[in-house]
Write a protein that holds these residues in place. Structure first.
Motif, PDB file in Angstrom:
ATOM      1  N   GLN A 182       4.705   5.782  74.502  1.00  0.00           N
ATOM      2  CA  GLN A 182       5.570   5.725  75.689  1.00  0.00           C
ATOM      3  C   GLN A 182       7.035   5.534  75.309  1.00  0.00           C
ATOM      4  N   TYR A 183       7.286   5.008  74.118  1.00  0.00           N
ATOM      5  CA  TYR A 183       8.639   4.732  73.662  1.00  0.00           C
ATOM      6  C   TYR A 183       9.111   5.733  72.614  1.00  0.00           C
ATOM      7  N   ASP A 184       8.284   6.708  72.323  1.00  0.00           N
ATOM      8  CA  ASP A 184       8.620   7.712  71.315  1.00  0.00           C
ATOM      9  C   ASP A 184       8.686   9.074  71.984  1.00  0.00           C
ATOM     10  N   LYS A 185       9.895   9.592  72.134  1.00  0.00           N
ATOM     11  CA  LYS A 185      10.065  10.889  72.818  1.00  0.00           C
ATOM     12  C   LYS A 185       9.490  12.037  72.001  1.00  0.00           C
ATOM     13  N   ASN A 186       9.271  11.812  70.710  1.00  0.00           N
ATOM     14  CA  ASN A 186       8.718  12.864  69.848  1.00  0.00           C
ATOM     15  C   ASN A 186       7.193  12.811  69.746  1.00  0.00           C
ATOM     16  N   ALA A 187       6.583  11.863  70.408  1.00  0.00           N
ATOM     17  CA  ALA A 187       5.120  11.725  70.332  1.00  0.00           C
ATOM     18  C   ALA A 187       4.448  12.909  71.014  1.00  0.00           C
ATOM     19  N   LYS A 188       3.563  13.524  70.282  1.00  0.00           N
ATOM     20  CA  LYS A 188       2.818  14.668  70.815  1.00  0.00           C
ATOM     21  C   LYS A 188       1.343  14.479  70.484  1.00  0.00           C
ATOM     22  N   ASN A 189       0.529  15.089  71.271  1.00  0.00           N
ATOM     23  CA  ASN A 189      -0.920  15.071  71.037  1.00  0.00           C
ATOM     24  C   ASN A 189      -1.477  13.665  70.865  1.00  0.00           C
ATOM     25  N   VAL A 190      -1.088  12.779  71.743  1.00  0.00           N
ATOM     26  CA  VAL A 190      -1.641  11.429  71.722  1.00  0.00           C
ATOM     27  C   VAL A 190      -3.061  11.504  72.275  1.00  0.00           C
TER      28      VAL A 190
ATOM     29  N   SER B  96      -5.522   3.334  71.992  1.00  0.00           N
ATOM     30  CA  SER B  96      -4.781   2.662  73.063  1.00  0.00           C
ATOM     31  C   SER B  96      -3.468   2.091  72.538  1.00  0.00           C
ATOM     32  N   ILE B  97      -3.503   1.521  71.345  1.00  0.00           N
ATOM     33  CA  ILE B  97      -2.282   0.997  70.725  1.00  0.00           C
ATOM     34  C   ILE B  97      -1.290   2.139  70.516  1.00  0.00           C
ATOM     35  N   ASP B  98      -1.774   3.265  69.992  1.00  0.00           N
ATOM     36  CA  ASP B  98      -0.910   4.442  69.805  1.00  0.00           C
ATOM     37  C   ASP B  98      -0.341   4.922  71.128  1.00  0.00           C
ATOM     38  N   LEU B  99      -1.150   4.862  72.164  1.00  0.00           N
ATOM     39  CA  LEU B  99      -0.709   5.299  73.488  1.00  0.00           C
ATOM     40  C   LEU B  99       0.443   4.444  74.000  1.00  0.00           C
ATOM     41  N   VAL B 100       0.357   3.143  73.807  1.00  0.00           N
ATOM     42  CA  VAL B 100       1.431   2.253  74.242  1.00  0.00           C
ATOM     43  C   VAL B 100       2.714   2.577  73.488  1.00  0.00           C
ATOM     44  N   TYR B 101       2.616   2.724  72.174  1.00  0.00           N
ATOM     45  CA  TYR B 101       3.797   3.052  71.378  1.00  0.00           C
ATOM     46  C   TYR B 101       4.358   4.424  71.732  1.00  0.00           C
TER      47      TYR B 101
ATOM     48  N   TYR C  50     -11.242   6.070  83.776  1.00  0.00           N
ATOM     49  CA  TYR C  50     -11.134   7.414  83.211  1.00  0.00           C
ATOM     50  C   TYR C  50     -10.741   8.417  84.295  1.00  0.00           C
ATOM     51  N   LEU C  51     -11.360   8.321  85.452  1.00  0.00           N
ATOM     52  CA  LEU C  51     -11.057   9.263  86.542  1.00  0.00           C
ATOM     53  C   LEU C  51      -9.709   8.973  87.191  1.00  0.00           C
ATOM     54  N   ARG C  52      -9.303   7.711  87.202  1.00  0.00           N
ATOM     55  CA  ARG C  52      -8.069   7.309  87.866  1.00  0.00           C
ATOM     56  C   ARG C  52      -6.845   7.728  87.078  1.00  0.00           C
ATOM     57  N   GLU C  53      -6.834   7.432  85.800  1.00  0.00           N
ATOM     58  CA  GLU C  53      -5.643   7.677  85.005  1.00  0.00           C
ATOM     59  C   GLU C  53      -6.060   7.845  83.544  1.00  0.00           C
ATOM     60  N   LYS C  54      -5.825   9.007  83.027  1.00  0.00           N
ATOM     61  CA  LYS C  54      -6.328   9.328  81.698  1.00  0.00           C
ATOM     62  C   LYS C  54      -5.455   8.796  80.559  1.00  0.00           C
ATOM     63  N   ASP C  55      -4.325   8.236  80.885  1.00  0.00           N
ATOM     64  CA  ASP C  55      -3.456   7.746  79.823  1.00  0.00           C
ATOM     65  C   ASP C  55      -3.228   6.246  79.945  1.00  0.00           C
ATOM     66  N   GLN C  56      -4.290   5.550  80.287  1.00  0.00           N
ATOM     67  CA  GLN C  56      -4.227   4.103  80.438  1.00  0.00           C
ATOM     68  C   GLN C  56      -5.252   3.457  79.500  1.00  0.00           C
ATOM     69  N   PRO C  57      -4.821   2.536  78.664  1.00  0.00           N
ATOM     70  CA  PRO C  57      -5.796   1.839  77.795  1.00  0.00           C
ATOM     71  C   PRO C  57      -6.826   1.087  78.628  1.00  0.00           C
ATOM     72  N   ILE C  58      -8.014   0.974  78.041  1.00  0.00           N
ATOM     73  CA  ILE C  58      -9.084   0.203  78.650  1.00  0.00           C
ATOM     74  C   ILE C  58      -9.214  -1.094  77.854  1.00  0.00           C
ATOM     75  N   PHE C  59      -9.138  -2.201  78.531  1.00  0.00           N
ATOM     76  CA  PHE C  59      -9.180  -3.513  77.876  1.00  0.00           C
ATOM     77  C   PHE C  59     -10.542  -4.174  78.109  1.00  0.00           C
ATOM     78  N   GLY C  60     -10.966  -4.946  77.142  1.00  0.00           N
ATOM     79  CA  GLY C  60     -12.157  -5.777  77.317  1.00  0.00           C
ATOM     80  C   GLY C  60     -13.479  -5.162  76.946  1.00  0.00           C
ATOM     81  N   ILE C  61     -13.440  -4.023  76.247  1.00  0.00           N
ATOM     82  CA  ILE C  61     -14.737  -3.451  75.836  1.00  0.00           C
ATOM     83  C   ILE C  61     -14.928  -3.644  74.349  1.00  0.00           C
TER      84      ILE C  61
END
Length: 146
Positions: A54-62, A47-52, A135-146
């Motif tokens: 969003q600001y990296d145009k070269n990010a692939k295969n997150v 999830s941390i990588d996913l947030v970062y 998971y079904l709603r949006e696959k690129d959203q971190p899940i908090f609180g687990i």
């Protein structure tokens, strides 16, 4: 901690044999719960990588952090269900001894453990339901609180 099971000459009672069986099940579920914690941790890292990303145009295969979160949630529910079964089985064993007069302690702590486990199943079910929805709603959203 060392457990010497090599002495086969021990004549254990049926009660102790059943207690050891339950403890071994509990031990295995404890290990599985640790694995679920590791999956939850992996989900957080992803999830941390996913947030970062969003600001990296070269990010692939997150990685999708929802997948290990979902796996962890299924394992948490499974292990809590087994812990509950272990608790109720032990309670039944103690109740039988209590009714025969062979057990002089209160069964209230065991009832409380069983209630806590039942509430844990409800909590894990709610958590699993929420994680599945995210998971079904949006696959690129971190899940908090687990």
């Amino acid at each position: 901690m060392q457990h010497n099971n090599s002495n086969k000459n021990i004549n254990l009672s049926d009660f102790d044999l059943k207690s050891l069986e339950l403890l071994n099940i509990q031990k295995n579920m404890g290990l599985l719960a640790i694995y679920a914690d590791i999956l939850s941790y992996i989900s957080t890292l992803e999830s941390i990588d996913l947030v970062y990303a969003q600001y990296d145009k070269n990010a692939k295969n997150v990685h999708n952090p929802d997948i290990p979160a979902l796996q962890a949630s299924y394992i948490y529910l499974f292990t809590r269900t087994i812990f509950t079964q272990v608790g109720f089985t032990k309670y039944d064993m103690l109740l039988e001894r209590y009714n025969r007069g062979d057990y002089n302690y209160s069964l209230d702590p065991n009832r409380k453990i069983n209630m806590a486990n039942l509430l844990g199943i409800v909590a894990n079910s709610y958590s699993l339901s929420a994680i599945e929805e995210i998971y079904l709603r949006e696959k690129d959203q971190p899940i908090f609180g687990i």
